[in-house]
Scaffold this motif. Structure first.
Motif, PDB file in Angstrom:
ATOM      1  N   VAL A  35       0.829  -1.194   0.000  1.00 57.56           N
ATOM      2  CA  VAL A  35       0.000   0.000   0.000  1.00 57.56           C
ATOM      3  C   VAL A  35       0.873   1.257   0.000  1.00 57.56           C
ATOM      4  N   TYR A  37       0.792   5.539   1.156  1.00 64.21           N
ATOM      5  CA  TYR A  37       0.161   6.600   1.928  1.00 64.21           C
ATOM      6  C   TYR A  37       0.757   7.941   1.542  1.00 64.21           C
TER       7      TYR A  37
ATOM      8  N   VAL B  37       1.292   3.201  15.267  1.00 60.57           N
ATOM      9  CA  VAL B  37       2.398   3.655  14.432  1.00 60.57           C
ATOM     10  C   VAL B  37       3.105   4.806  15.139  1.00 60.57           C
ATOM     11  N   TYR B  95       0.202   7.258  16.409  1.00 58.06           N
ATOM     12  CA  TYR B  95      -1.077   7.155  15.717  1.00 58.06           C
ATOM     13  C   TYR B  95      -1.659   5.757  15.905  1.00 58.06           C
ATOM     14  N   HIS B  99      -7.126  -1.197  10.358  1.00 59.23           N
ATOM     15  CA  HIS B  99      -6.618  -1.893   9.188  1.00 59.23           C
ATOM     16  C   HIS B  99      -7.722  -2.610   8.433  1.00 59.23           C
ATOM     17  N   GLY B 102      -4.770  -2.220   4.137  1.00 63.75           N
ATOM     18  CA  GLY B 102      -4.010  -1.014   4.491  1.00 63.75           C
ATOM     19  C   GLY B 102      -4.689  -0.315   5.657  1.00 63.75           C
ATOM     20  N   PHE B 103      -4.006   0.677   6.209  1.00 64.08           N
ATOM     21  CA  PHE B 103      -4.602   1.449   7.297  1.00 64.08           C
ATOM     22  C   PHE B 103      -5.515   2.508   6.670  1.00 64.08           C
ATOM     23  N   GLN B 104      -6.808   2.180   6.645  1.00 64.24           N
ATOM     24  CA  GLN B 104      -7.779   3.022   5.946  1.00 64.24           C
ATOM     25  C   GLN B 104      -8.161   4.251   6.753  1.00 64.24           C
ATOM     26  N   TRP B 106      -7.361   6.641  10.295  1.00 68.40           N
ATOM     27  CA  TRP B 106      -6.335   6.993  11.270  1.00 68.40           C
ATOM     28  C   TRP B 106      -6.908   7.887  12.370  1.00 68.40           C
ATOM     29  N   GLY B 107      -6.354   7.741  13.568  1.00 68.44           N
ATOM     30  CA  GLY B 107      -6.624   8.715  14.603  1.00 68.44           C
ATOM     31  C   GLY B 107      -5.858  10.000  14.320  1.00 68.44           C
TER      32      GLY B 107
END
Lengths: 108, 116
Positions: A35, A37, B37, B95, B99, B102-104, B106-107
């Motif tokens: 992926v 970002y 993260v 953060y 997931h 992918g990490f869709q 986020w905080g």
């Protein structure tokens, strides 16, 4: 651990130009689990591309991803002012999940 | 709307303990992995670990194993990241992210500053 190496570290381009970002893995990564970002200063990252080539919800079609195995690419076809940011690739096919170190796309 | 809301910024001294939180809403909290993260000042993203709130199955990066504890309370849709003894090198933005391909989501991040 799979190491992701992104290049270049910094890309200096003008609005309207094409940006090509590379992500190379130390071992083969399933395309399904690669992926990309985007992160702007002071913001959380935003998912752009999943499965190596599928755009996430709401991502403009000027962003595209490609690649397989150990070599992946993020392409921005025509840079808009809001695209100047840092871009990260990530793999989650093998634990530990890992990020690349990032490519900064800056205004020339 | 999916939201992850993290607890506020913290300023701590070396050796102190800390637990930060990440509350999910707008989706079934137990159905998605939640990851943490780290981003040190001016640096890139580092994957710390991930938890599946349904059964608290947890995976850690070797770099963070033994240094932090990830947990979750599914009854209140909240994930946690905790330290038993902070170091100055733990100063960073942390953060949480959901997931799913992918990490869709986020905080907003929690800034942790450790300084004597």
């Amino acid at each position: 651990e799979i190491v992701l190496t992104q290049s270049p570290g910094t890309l200096s381009l003008s609005p309207g130009e094409r940006a090509t970002l590379s992500c190379r893995a130390s071992q083969s990564v399933s395309s399904s689990y690669l992926v990309w970002y985007q992160q702007k200063p002071g913001q959380a990252p935003r998912l752009l591309i999943y499965g190596a080539s599928s755009r996430a919800t709401g991502i403009p079609d000027r962003f595209s991803g490609s690649g397989s195995g150990t070599d992946f690419t993020l392409t921005i076809s025509r840079l808009e002012p809001e695209d100047f940011a840092v871009y990260y690739c990530q793999q989650y096919g093998s634990s530990p999940w890992t990020f690349g170190q990032g490519t900064k796309v800056e205004i020339k | 709307e999916v939201q992850l809301v993290q607890s506020g910024a913290e300023v701590k001294k070396p050796g102190e303990s800390l637990k930060i939180s990440c509350k999910g809403s707008g989706y079934s909290f137990t159905n998605y992995w939640i990851g943490w993260v780290r981003q040190m000042p001016g640096k890139g993203l580092e994957w710390m670990g991930i938890i599946f709130p349904s059964d608290s199955d947890t995976r850690y990066s070797p770099s963070f194993q033994g240094q932090v504890t990830i947990s979750a309370d599914k009854s209140i849709s909240t994930a946690y990241l905790q330290w038993s003894s902070l170091k100055a090198s733990d100063t960073a933005m942390y953060y949480c992210a959901r997931h799913g391909g992918g990490f869709q989501h986020w905080g907003q991040g929690t800034l942790v500053t450790v300084s004597s």
